[in-house]
Scaffold this motif. Structure first.
Motif, PDB file in Angstrom:
ATOM      1  N   ASP A 123      24.180 -13.695  -9.315  1.00 37.66           N
ATOM      2  CA  ASP A 123      25.519 -13.808  -9.889  1.00 37.66           C
ATOM      3  C   ASP A 123      25.536 -14.846 -11.003  1.00 37.66           C
ATOM      4  O   ASP A 123      24.814 -15.843 -10.934  1.00 37.66           O
ATOM      5  CB  ASP A 123      26.535 -14.274  -8.835  1.00 37.66           C
ATOM      6  CG  ASP A 123      26.721 -13.266  -7.723  1.00 37.66           C
ATOM      7  OD1 ASP A 123      27.064 -12.117  -8.029  1.00 37.66           O
ATOM      8  OD2 ASP A 123      26.521 -13.632  -6.555  1.00 37.66           O
ATOM      9  N   THR A 175      38.016 -17.822   3.795  1.00 35.03           N
ATOM     10  CA  THR A 175      36.712 -18.421   3.495  1.00 35.03           C
ATOM     11  C   THR A 175      36.255 -19.327   4.633  1.00 35.03           C
ATOM     12  O   THR A 175      35.084 -19.300   5.023  1.00 35.03           O
ATOM     13  CB  THR A 175      36.764 -19.200   2.169  1.00 35.03           C
ATOM     14  OG1 THR A 175      36.964 -18.263   1.109  1.00 35.03           O
ATOM     15  CG2 THR A 175      35.481 -19.972   1.918  1.00 35.03           C
ATOM     16  N   TRP A 204      32.785 -18.829   6.718  1.00 36.21           N
ATOM     17  CA  TRP A 204      31.787 -19.890   6.848  1.00 36.21           C
ATOM     18  C   TRP A 204      31.480 -20.153   8.321  1.00 36.21           C
ATOM     19  O   TRP A 204      30.328 -20.238   8.711  1.00 36.21           O
ATOM     20  CB  TRP A 204      32.298 -21.168   6.182  1.00 36.21           C
ATOM     21  CG  TRP A 204      31.418 -21.675   5.087  1.00 36.21           C
ATOM     22  CD1 TRP A 204      30.550 -22.716   5.154  1.00 36.21           C
ATOM     23  CD2 TRP A 204      31.313 -21.167   3.754  1.00 36.21           C
ATOM     24  NE1 TRP A 204      29.932 -22.888   3.932  1.00 36.21           N
ATOM     25  CE2 TRP A 204      30.372 -21.953   3.060  1.00 36.21           C
ATOM     26  CE3 TRP A 204      31.934 -20.126   3.080  1.00 36.21           C
ATOM     27  CZ2 TRP A 204      30.046 -21.721   1.735  1.00 36.21           C
ATOM     28  CZ3 TRP A 204      31.601 -19.897   1.752  1.00 36.21           C
ATOM     29  CH2 TRP A 204      30.664 -20.691   1.107  1.00 36.21           C
ATOM     30  N   ILE A 251      26.608  -9.281   2.798  1.00 35.56           N
ATOM     31  CA  ILE A 251      27.579 -10.327   2.471  1.00 35.56           C
ATOM     32  C   ILE A 251      28.186 -10.174   1.075  1.00 35.56           C
ATOM     33  O   ILE A 251      29.149 -10.851   0.741  1.00 35.56           O
ATOM     34  CB  ILE A 251      26.979 -11.742   2.631  1.00 35.56           C
ATOM     35  CG1 ILE A 251      25.893 -12.017   1.587  1.00 35.56           C
ATOM     36  CG2 ILE A 251      26.480 -11.963   4.045  1.00 35.56           C
ATOM     37  CD1 ILE A 251      25.443 -13.464   1.538  1.00 35.56           C
ATOM     38  N   LYS A 252      27.633  -9.267   0.270  1.00 37.47           N
ATOM     39  CA  LYS A 252      28.110  -9.135  -1.113  1.00 37.47           C
ATOM     40  C   LYS A 252      29.613  -8.861  -1.215  1.00 37.47           C
ATOM     41  O   LYS A 252      30.300  -9.523  -1.996  1.00 37.47           O
ATOM     42  CB  LYS A 252      27.314  -8.042  -1.836  1.00 37.47           C
ATOM     43  CG  LYS A 252      27.594  -7.985  -3.316  1.00 37.47           C
ATOM     44  CD  LYS A 252      26.611  -7.071  -4.018  1.00 37.47           C
ATOM     45  CE  LYS A 252      26.753  -7.197  -5.518  1.00 37.47           C
ATOM     46  NZ  LYS A 252      25.670  -6.510  -6.223  1.00 37.47           N
ATOM     47  N   ARG A 264      31.538 -12.059  -0.602  1.00 37.60           N
ATOM     48  CA  ARG A 264      31.402 -13.020  -1.697  1.00 37.60           C
ATOM     49  C   ARG A 264      32.337 -12.658  -2.846  1.00 37.60           C
ATOM     50  O   ARG A 264      33.028 -13.513  -3.386  1.00 37.60           O
ATOM     51  CB  ARG A 264      29.955 -13.064  -2.212  1.00 37.60           C
ATOM     52  CG  ARG A 264      28.975 -13.673  -1.255  1.00 37.60           C
ATOM     53  CD  ARG A 264      27.618 -14.002  -1.872  1.00 37.60           C
ATOM     54  NE  ARG A 264      27.295 -13.333  -3.096  1.00 37.60           N
ATOM     55  CZ  ARG A 264      26.475 -12.289  -3.192  1.00 37.60           C
ATOM     56  NH1 ARG A 264      25.918 -11.780  -2.123  1.00 37.60           N
ATOM     57  NH2 ARG A 264      26.198 -11.755  -4.373  1.00 37.60           N
ATOM     58  N   TYR A 265      32.359 -11.377  -3.220  1.00 38.58           N
ATOM     59  CA  TYR A 265      33.132 -10.954  -4.384  1.00 38.58           C
ATOM     60  C   TYR A 265      34.639 -10.888  -4.116  1.00 38.58           C
ATOM     61  O   TYR A 265      35.433 -11.196  -5.005  1.00 38.58           O
ATOM     62  CB  TYR A 265      32.641  -9.592  -4.880  1.00 38.58           C
ATOM     63  CG  TYR A 265      31.412  -9.700  -5.732  1.00 38.58           C
ATOM     64  CD1 TYR A 265      31.486  -9.610  -7.113  1.00 38.58           C
ATOM     65  CD2 TYR A 265      30.162  -9.927  -5.160  1.00 38.58           C
ATOM     66  CE1 TYR A 265      30.361  -9.730  -7.898  1.00 38.58           C
ATOM     67  CE2 TYR A 265      29.033 -10.048  -5.936  1.00 38.58           C
ATOM     68  CZ  TYR A 265      29.130  -9.949  -7.309  1.00 38.58           C
ATOM     69  OH  TYR A 265      28.014 -10.077  -8.074  1.00 38.58           O
ATOM     70  N   VAL A 312      35.143 -15.153  -1.266  1.00 39.42           N
ATOM     71  CA  VAL A 312      34.570 -16.478  -1.539  1.00 39.42           C
ATOM     72  C   VAL A 312      34.666 -16.852  -3.008  1.00 39.42           C
ATOM     73  O   VAL A 312      35.188 -17.924  -3.352  1.00 39.42           O
ATOM     74  CB  VAL A 312      33.118 -16.572  -1.033  1.00 39.42           C
ATOM     75  CG1 VAL A 312      32.516 -17.929  -1.399  1.00 39.42           C
ATOM     76  CG2 VAL A 312      33.068 -16.356   0.479  1.00 39.42           C
ATOM     77  N   TYR A 313      34.163 -16.009  -3.921  1.00 45.60           N
ATOM     78  CA  TYR A 313      34.167 -16.378  -5.335  1.00 45.60           C
ATOM     79  C   TYR A 313      35.577 -16.562  -5.900  1.00 45.60           C
ATOM     80  O   TYR A 313      35.824 -17.529  -6.626  1.00 45.60           O
ATOM     81  CB  TYR A 313      33.369 -15.383  -6.172  1.00 45.60           C
ATOM     82  CG  TYR A 313      31.872 -15.519  -6.023  1.00 45.60           C
ATOM     83  CD1 TYR A 313      31.250 -16.763  -5.983  1.00 45.60           C
ATOM     84  CD2 TYR A 313      31.060 -14.390  -5.922  1.00 45.60           C
ATOM     85  CE1 TYR A 313      29.880 -16.881  -5.844  1.00 45.60           C
ATOM     86  CE2 TYR A 313      29.686 -14.504  -5.789  1.00 45.60           C
ATOM     87  CZ  TYR A 313      29.097 -15.749  -5.747  1.00 45.60           C
ATOM     88  OH  TYR A 313      27.743 -15.861  -5.620  1.00 45.60           O
TER      89      TYR A 313
END
Length: 195
Positions: free
Chosen positions: A26, A59, A63, A167-168, A171-172, A175-176
């Motif tokens: 990324d 998030t 985690w 997990i992608k 994340r997108y 998280v991001y």
């Protein structure tokens, strides 16, 4: 904002010299506008705050779930980390840089590799991946500068590749976006706080 790979690969980062066997996962533009000398401010913002504890519930849940799952499946044992299963990338640094102070530490699970005038890198390893977090300070194309974040990984076999694929979406989607809002909020606060 997510950026094309060339936003990272077009720069002459030291990181390129030591990560030939890693995949660029990324690249993100950070909402941290500033001047040419603001990279230390970017790092201090990052190190003075704890993103996870200040993130939203989704998030924090992810985690906690990741660490619980890692404990149950034994992903994060010391024997699978840096200096055990995985050699630190500091061994790949040029000799003249290897003995210099590494700079600020972000804390577990990451270990700082190096700090330079406009880039900082840290690594982590567990049973699933060997990962790198890279922060840099780049021209924004409008006469200013901004932070940029890149994530590079070397999955540990098929299991590591499956883990990264699984997990992608999280994340997108979770998280991001929260991480970028966190950067913007704390960057704005620092800009308006008197020295």
């Amino acid at each position: 904002m997510k950026l094309p790979r060339t936003a990272h690969t077009s720069h002459d980062w030291l990181l390129h010299d030591i990560t030939h066997d890693f995949a660029l996962e990324d690249v993100w533009a950070l909402p941290t506008p500033g001047g040419p000398d603001d990279f230390p401010r970017l790092l201090s913002t990052f190190f003075e705050r704890d993103f996870v504890s200040q993130a939203g519930l989704p998030t924090r849940f992810l985690w906690a779930a990741r660490w619980k799952l890692g404990a149950l499946l034994g992903w994060d044992k010391e024997k699978d980390g840096l200096g055990a299963r995985v050699r630190t990338l500091r061994d790949r640094l040029p000799a003249e840089l290897r003995d210099l102070p590494v700079g600020p530490e972000v804390g577990p699970p990451f270990s700082t590799l190096y700090t330079r005038e406009n880039e900082w890198a840290a690594e982590m390893a567990n049973r699933t991946v060997h990962g790198i977090l890279h922060l840099s300070w780049v021209p924004d194309g409008r006469g200013g500068y901004r932070g940029q974040m890149a994530v590079l990984v070397r999955p540990n076999g098929r299991w590591g590749s499956a883990y990264m694929a699984a997990i992608k979406p999280f994340r997108y989607l979770i998280v991001y976006p929260q991480l970028l809002r966190w950067w913007e909020r704390h960057w704005d606060r620092r800009a308006t706080t008197p020295a």
